[in-house]
Scaffold this active site. Structure first.
Site, PDB file in Angstrom:
ATOM      1  N   GLY A 218     -26.204 -64.122  46.281  1.00 54.25           N
ATOM      2  CA  GLY A 218     -26.696 -62.747  45.804  1.00 54.25           C
ATOM      3  C   GLY A 218     -27.468 -63.205  44.848  1.00 54.25           C
ATOM      4  CB  ALA A 219     -29.136 -66.265  43.666  1.00 51.25           C
ATOM      5  CG  ASN A 220     -32.192 -61.276  46.399  1.00 52.07           C
ATOM      6  OD1 ASN A 220     -31.046 -61.591  46.891  1.00 52.07           O
ATOM      7  ND2 ASN A 220     -32.360 -59.973  46.228  1.00 52.07           N
TER       8      ASN A 220
ATOM      9  N   GLY B 270     -30.423 -58.769  39.938  1.00 53.62           N
ATOM     10  CA  GLY B 270     -29.273 -58.403  38.963  1.00 53.62           C
ATOM     11  C   GLY B 270     -28.372 -59.592  38.482  1.00 53.62           C
ATOM     12  CB  ILE B 271     -25.152 -60.313  37.531  1.00 59.46           C
ATOM     13  CG1 ILE B 271     -24.758 -58.935  36.449  1.00 59.46           C
ATOM     14  CG2 ILE B 271     -24.000 -61.373  36.969  1.00 59.46           C
ATOM     15  CD1 ILE B 271     -23.487 -58.306  36.585  1.00 59.46           C
TER      16      ILE B 271
ATOM     17  CE1 TYR C 109     -18.519 -53.550  44.167  1.00 56.16           C
ATOM     18  CE2 TYR C 109     -17.643 -52.720  42.110  1.00 56.16           C
ATOM     19  CZ  TYR C 109     -18.461 -53.570  42.937  1.00 56.16           C
ATOM     20  OH  TYR C 109     -19.022 -54.291  41.769  1.00 56.16           O
TER      21      TYR C 109
END
Length: 310
Positions: A18-20, A22-23, A172
């Site tokens: 998920g590196a594209n 936000g954090i 979540y």
């Protein structure tokens, strides 16, 4: 030692899921400054390419690669791991996650509740597929990114996928709690086997978009958004700061397996520090049952390469 102390990781390879955005994006950017090769694991390869371009504009000589990674689809993970094209992996950051806001329960290609599938099951299976590469790297690390939301949730082992009572925010929070339980259980099992791989759990605290520095064209908060968020700066911080516990857990060799790291000020903002996890985050009985369920649902186990993928 602090994460700002210029720790180098030349010659190492890190995978950030998920590196594209936000954090995850800021973790990749900050890790790229260490000299390591950072692999961006993203579902959308176009967004991954854009993130890489932005990182290169800010980090001279950044060593970057990308692989397509869809954690919601368990059948796609072996091809993703093959695409890494490496024999060893020094760290994987289990960061990717989704928060659905609608009232409808959605499912993955394998029929699992989508947040539980993406945030927990996909990462569980990914670690299983990466196990040989992590074992081959001396002092490798698995960094599990939890959430402050997990503090107030408890797992219902009889309804892990919210089939009987679905509420998006609660589901979540439970999926992130499952990830944290996994990270601590992974540490216990690694230690029992005398493994040199470390499992470290982190969380970003309260990280807001409006308190995050712009990274155009990825993200550019408006002046109005920044002004509205100013009062929140007292207790929260931006996503660039939320990435700091991740980066320190990857780079700081004084951090040991089984630890929890998060922001210093009420667990919401500030410099990374070592926290004492809440008992429900580390409960061995709950974690063992969750592990068994995860192995059954995914068809793989990080310590049993003989199991077959679904």
């Amino acid at each position: 030692m602090t994460w700002q102390s210029g720790l180098r990781a030349d010659g190492k390879t890190f995978l950030v899921t998920g590196a594209n955005a936000g954090i995850g994006y800021f973790a990749a950017e900050q890790l790229a400054a260490s000299g390591a090769t950072v692999v961006l694991g993203c579902r959308d390869t176009g967004k991954a390419e854009l993130a890489m371009r932005v990182i290169r504009e800010r980090v001279e000589g950044a060593r970057l690669r990308r692989v397509r990674l869809d954690l919601s689809d368990l059948s796609s993970l072996p091809a993703t791991v093959d695409a890494l094209g490496v024999d060893s992996l020094d760290a994987v950051v289990l960061n990717a996650g989704i928060l659905l806001s609608g009232p409808e329960r959605r499912v993955s290609p394998q029929g699992h509740e989508l947040m539980f599938a993406t945030n927990h099951l996909g990462h569980f299976a990914l670690v299983a597929h990466l196990a040989p590469m992590l074992t081959a790297a001396v002092g490798s690390r698995v960094i599990t990114v939890g959430s402050f939301a997990a503090r107030s949730e408890r797992l219902d082992l009889s309804d892990l996928q919210s089939e009987h009572d679905y509420r998006s925010k609660r589901s979540y929070g439970r999926s992130k709690l499952a990830q944290m339980l996994f990270g601590f259980e992974l540490d216990r099992r690694l230690r029992a086997r005398g493994s040199a791989t470390a499992s470290i759990v982190v969380h970003p605290g309260g990280a807001l978009d409006a308190l995050t520095p712009a990274r155009p064209p990825l993200f550019t908060p408006t002046t109005a958004q920044r002004l509205r968020a100013l009062p929140a700066n007292i207790v929260l911080h931006g996503k660039h700061s939320g990435a700091h516990p991740i980066v320190r857990a990857v780079l700081d060799t004084e951090i040991t397996s089984g630890q929890l790291w998060g922001p210093r000020v009420f667990g919401l903002r500030g410099q990374p520090h070592h926290e004492t996890p809440h008992p429900h985050m580390t409960d061995p009985d709950t974690a063992a049952k969750l592990w068994t369920a995860g192995s059954a649902l995914t068809g793989v186990d990080p310590f049993d390469r003989a199991t077959s993928a679904p």
